[in-house]
Design a protein around this motif. Structure first.
Motif, short mmCIF file in Angstrom:
data_model
loop_
_atom_site.label_atom_id
_atom_site.label_comp_id
_atom_site.label_asym_id
_atom_site.label_seq_id
_atom_site.Cartn_x
_atom_site.Cartn_y
_atom_site.Cartn_z
N HIS A 87 0.81 -1.21 0.00
CA HIS A 87 0.00 0.00 0.00
C HIS A 87 0.85 1.26 0.00
CE1 HIS A 87 -3.33 2.69 0.87
NE2 HIS A 87 -2.71 3.14 1.95
N TYR A 88 1.83 1.34 0.89
CA TYR A 88 2.54 2.62 1.03
C TYR A 88 3.87 2.67 0.29
CZ TYR A 88 5.69 0.66 4.64
OH TYR A 88 6.63 -0.08 5.30
N ALA A 89 4.34 1.53 -0.26
CA ALA A 89 5.63 1.57 -0.96
C ALA A 89 5.65 0.71 -2.21
CB ALA A 89 6.76 1.14 -0.02
N LEU A 90 4.53 0.09 -2.58
CA LEU A 90 4.47 -0.77 -3.76
C LEU A 90 5.55 -1.84 -3.72
CD1 LEU A 90 3.70 1.94 -6.47
CD2 LEU A 90 2.09 0.33 -5.43
N GLY A 96 10.13 3.51 -3.00
CA GLY A 96 8.70 3.25 -3.13
C GLY A 96 7.87 4.18 -2.28
N ASP A 97 8.34 4.49 -1.07
CA ASP A 97 7.62 5.42 -0.20
C ASP A 97 7.48 6.78 -0.87
OD1 ASP A 97 9.17 3.35 1.22
OD2 ASP A 97 8.22 4.16 3.01
N VAL A 98 8.58 7.26 -1.44
CA VAL A 98 8.58 8.57 -2.10
C VAL A 98 7.68 8.53 -3.33
CG1 VAL A 98 10.01 10.27 -3.28
CG2 VAL A 98 10.90 9.08 -1.27
N ALA A 99 7.76 7.44 -4.10
CA ALA A 99 6.94 7.33 -5.31
C ALA A 99 5.46 7.37 -4.99
CB ALA A 99 7.29 6.03 -6.05
N ILE A 145 4.41 10.89 -4.16
CA ILE A 145 4.26 11.71 -5.38
C ILE A 145 2.97 11.32 -6.10
CG2 ILE A 145 5.25 12.20 -7.64
CD1 ILE A 145 8.02 11.85 -6.35
N ILE A 146 2.66 10.02 -6.13
CA ILE A 146 1.42 9.56 -6.75
C ILE A 146 0.21 10.17 -6.03
CG2 ILE A 146 -0.06 7.53 -7.03
CD1 ILE A 146 2.47 5.93 -7.67
N ALA A 147 0.28 10.26 -4.71
CA ALA A 147 -0.81 10.88 -3.95
C ALA A 147 -1.00 12.34 -4.33
CB ALA A 147 -0.55 10.75 -2.44
N VAL A 164 -0.06 11.98 1.66
CA VAL A 164 1.17 12.73 1.43
C VAL A 164 1.94 12.90 2.74
CG1 VAL A 164 2.14 14.93 0.65
CG2 VAL A 164 0.19 13.93 -0.56
N HIS A 165 1.21 13.16 3.81
CA HIS A 165 1.84 13.33 5.13
C HIS A 165 2.60 12.08 5.54
CE1 HIS A 165 1.43 12.43 9.54
NE2 HIS A 165 2.16 13.51 9.58
N PHE A 166 2.02 10.91 5.33
CA PHE A 166 2.66 9.68 5.77
C PHE A 166 3.84 9.27 4.89
CE2 PHE A 166 -1.57 9.03 7.79
CZ PHE A 166 -1.11 8.95 9.09
N ASN A 167 3.78 9.56 3.61
CA ASN A 167 4.85 9.12 2.71
C ASN A 167 5.93 10.17 2.48
OD1 ASN A 167 2.68 7.03 2.03
ND2 ASN A 167 4.37 6.35 0.75
N LEU A 168 5.56 11.42 2.63
CA LEU A 168 6.55 12.51 2.49
C LEU A 168 6.46 13.39 3.73
CD1 LEU A 168 5.82 13.45 -1.24
CD2 LEU A 168 7.72 12.07 -0.39
#
Length: 409
Positions: free
Chosen positions: A163-166, A172-175, A178-180, A240-244
C-alpha cells in the motif's frame, strides 16, 4: 454597430478562453488517470483492506489475537507493567519494546512490536509478541516484517508494504507520496470538468436513464468520484503526510510552528523508571475523555512514553491526542491535540482522516468505499478513453472518405 459588436466579441473571447482552459484540465485529468490508474487501483484496494487490518489479522490469527475474557472484563487485567515485563522476557536481550496496540475488545491481546538486527540483510526485522492481559502470558510471537524476504512478512504487513511503498523499500515510499500528490491534482481536475457551467445542478448529480452504455459508463465515472470527493481529498492529503513527512511538515511550518517529537525528552532524576501503570494513570487522569489506542514504550536513556488516545470531539467525530510522558518523573511533557488550532493539531488530524477513525465505523466504511472507487474510476475512465478514441477514428475515416474524390486511389 461598434457598440453592439464589442460585447459580442468579448463574450466570444471569454468562451474561447474557457474552452482552452477546459482542454488543459481535460488533458491533465486524462493523462494522469491513464498513467496512475493501475498504481492507484493497487493502492486503493490495499487501502480498503487495511481499514480493517486489525480485524483481518485477528480473523487470520485467532490463536495470537483472541483470549478467553472473564465476566469482569478489563477489571481482571494483570498490572500493565507485569504485562510489559512478560513481553520483555520474550524478546532478545539486546532489543527493546517499541510501540504497542492496546486491546480494543475484552477478548483481545496486547500487541507489542520490537526490532531485531538481521545480520544477513544488515537491517532490522520487525517482530511482534502477543500477551494475554488476564494471565500475563505470551500467546505467541511472529515476524511482522522481514528486511530480507517479503514472503516471510505477516499477511497484513505485506499489504501495508504494498500500500505505502508498492513493495519497493525507500524509493517506493517517495513514489507513492508523489502519486498521492498527482492523484490530488487529478481529483481537482475532475471536479473542474464536472462543474456545471450552465447552472443545471440537478443534471450534474443525476444519472441519465435509460441511456446507451457509453453514457452510463460516463455517469458512473463522474458520480463515483463526486460522491466520495470529501473523503478523497482528506485521504490523499493525509497520504502525502505519511509518505513525504518532512516535505509535508515543511509546508505546514510555513503557516504554523511545529514541535518536533524528539524534543520531548525525559530527564534522568536518579529515581527508578516510572512503571507503565503509572504512565497510563497519568494520561487517564489528565485526559479522562480518551480511550487508549496505542502506546510507545520509552527508548533507553531519554525516551518518553507516548500515549495515543482517541476521544470524542463532537458531531460524532473522534480525534487523536498524543501525550508524551517523562519516563523518570512521570509528568506530561507535551500533549498534542487536534483541537489546538496550530500546526501540531493539524498533524494530529492526519491519521484519523486517513484511517477513517475520525468518524468511527461510518468513517471507516467511507474510506473503504473510497479505496474501492479507484479501480472503478480507472476502469470506467479507461473505457471512456477507448470509446472516444474509437469515435474519433471513425469520424476521421469519414472525413477522409468525403474529401477524397472518386478514383483518387
Amino acid at each position: 454597430m461598434t457598440s453592439i459588436g464589442l460585447p459580442r466579441v468579448g463574450a466570444a473571447r471569454r468562451q474561447v478562453a474557457l474552452w482552452s482552459w477546459r482542454k488543459i484540465w481535460l488533458k491533465t485529468h486524462l493523462w494522469l488517470g491513464l498513467a496512475l490508474g493501475l498504481f492507484l487501483s493497487v493502492i486503493g484496494l490495499t487501502g480498503s483492506a487495511l481499514v480493517f487490518f486489525q480485524e483481518i489479522d485477528q480473523a487470520l490469527n485467532p490463536q495470537l489475537r483472541i483470549v478467553a475474557a472473564p465476566p469482569e472484563g478489563r477489571a481482571a487485567w494483570r498490572p500493565l507493567e507485569e504485562i510489559a515485563d512478560t513481553a520483555r522476557r520474550a524478546i532478545p536481550a539486546d532489543s527493546y519494546l517499541g510501540w504497542c496496540y492496546w486491546p480494543q475488545n475484552d477478548d483481545g491481546t496486547f500487541l507489542f512490536y520490537y526490532r531485531v538486527d538481521n545480520p544477513r540483510s544488515g537491517k532490522p526485522d520487525t517482530h511482534q509478541v502477543f500477551v494475554d492481559p488476564y494471565l500475563a502470558k505470551v500467546t505467541g510471537t511472529r515476524v511482522w516484517h522481514s528486511s530480507e524476504n517479503l514472503l516471510e512478512d505477516a499477511f497484513v504487513a505485506f499489504l501495508f508494504k504494498l500500500h505505502y511503498a508498492l513493495l519497493v523499500s525507500g524509493i517506493g515510499d517517495v513514489a507513492v507520496g508523489i502519486i498521492a500528490i498527482l492523484a490530488f491534482v487529478s481529483t481537482v481536475s475532475g471536479v473542474v470538468l464536472w462543474w456545471p457551467r450552465n447552472g443545471k445542478w440537478r443534471n450534474a448529480f443525476s444519472v441519465k436513464w435509460p441511456a446507451r452504455s457509453e453514457r452510463l459508463n460516463y455517469d458512473l465515472h463522474r458520480l463515483a468520484g463526486l460522491f466520495l470527493l470529501p473523503v478523497a481529498l482528506a485521504v490523499l492529503l493525509s497520504g502525502v503526510h505519511f509518505n513525504l513527512p518532512q516535505q509535508f511538515k515543511a509546508v505546514v511550518e510555513s503557516f504554523s510552528t511545529l514541535t518536533q517529537p524528539e524534543h520531548y525528552r525525559s530527564v534522568a532524576s536518579g529515581s527508578a523508571l516510572v512503571a507503565l501503570d503509572e504512565a497510563i494513570a497519568t494520561a487517564t487522569r489528565s485526559f479522562p475523555d480518551g480511550r487508549i489506542y496505542a502506546v510507545t514504550m520509552p527508548k533507553p536513556n531519554d525516551g518518553a512514553y507516548i500515549v495515543d488516545q482517541l476521544f470524542p470531539i463532537g458531531w460524532g467525530l473522534d480525534g487523536r491526542r498524543t501525550i508524551y510522558i517523562d519516563q523518570f518523573r512521570g509528568d506530561i511533557l507535551q500533549a498534542n491535540d487536534p483541537l489546538s488550532g496550530d500546526g501540531d493539531g493539524f498533524i494530529q488530524w492526519q491519521w484519523p482522516l486517513h484511517s477513517g477513525y475520525v468518524y468511527g465505523w461510518p468513517g471507516r466504511i467511507a474510506v473503504f468505499l473510497f479505496g474501492l472507487s479507484w479501480p472503478l474510476l480507472f476502469a470506467t475512465g479507461f473505457l471512456r478513453w477507448l470509446q472516444k478514441r474509437r469515435a474519433h477514428n471513425v469520424a476521421s475515416a469519414r472525413r477522409v472518405n468525403i474529401q477524397s474524390p472518386p478514383g483518387s486511389f
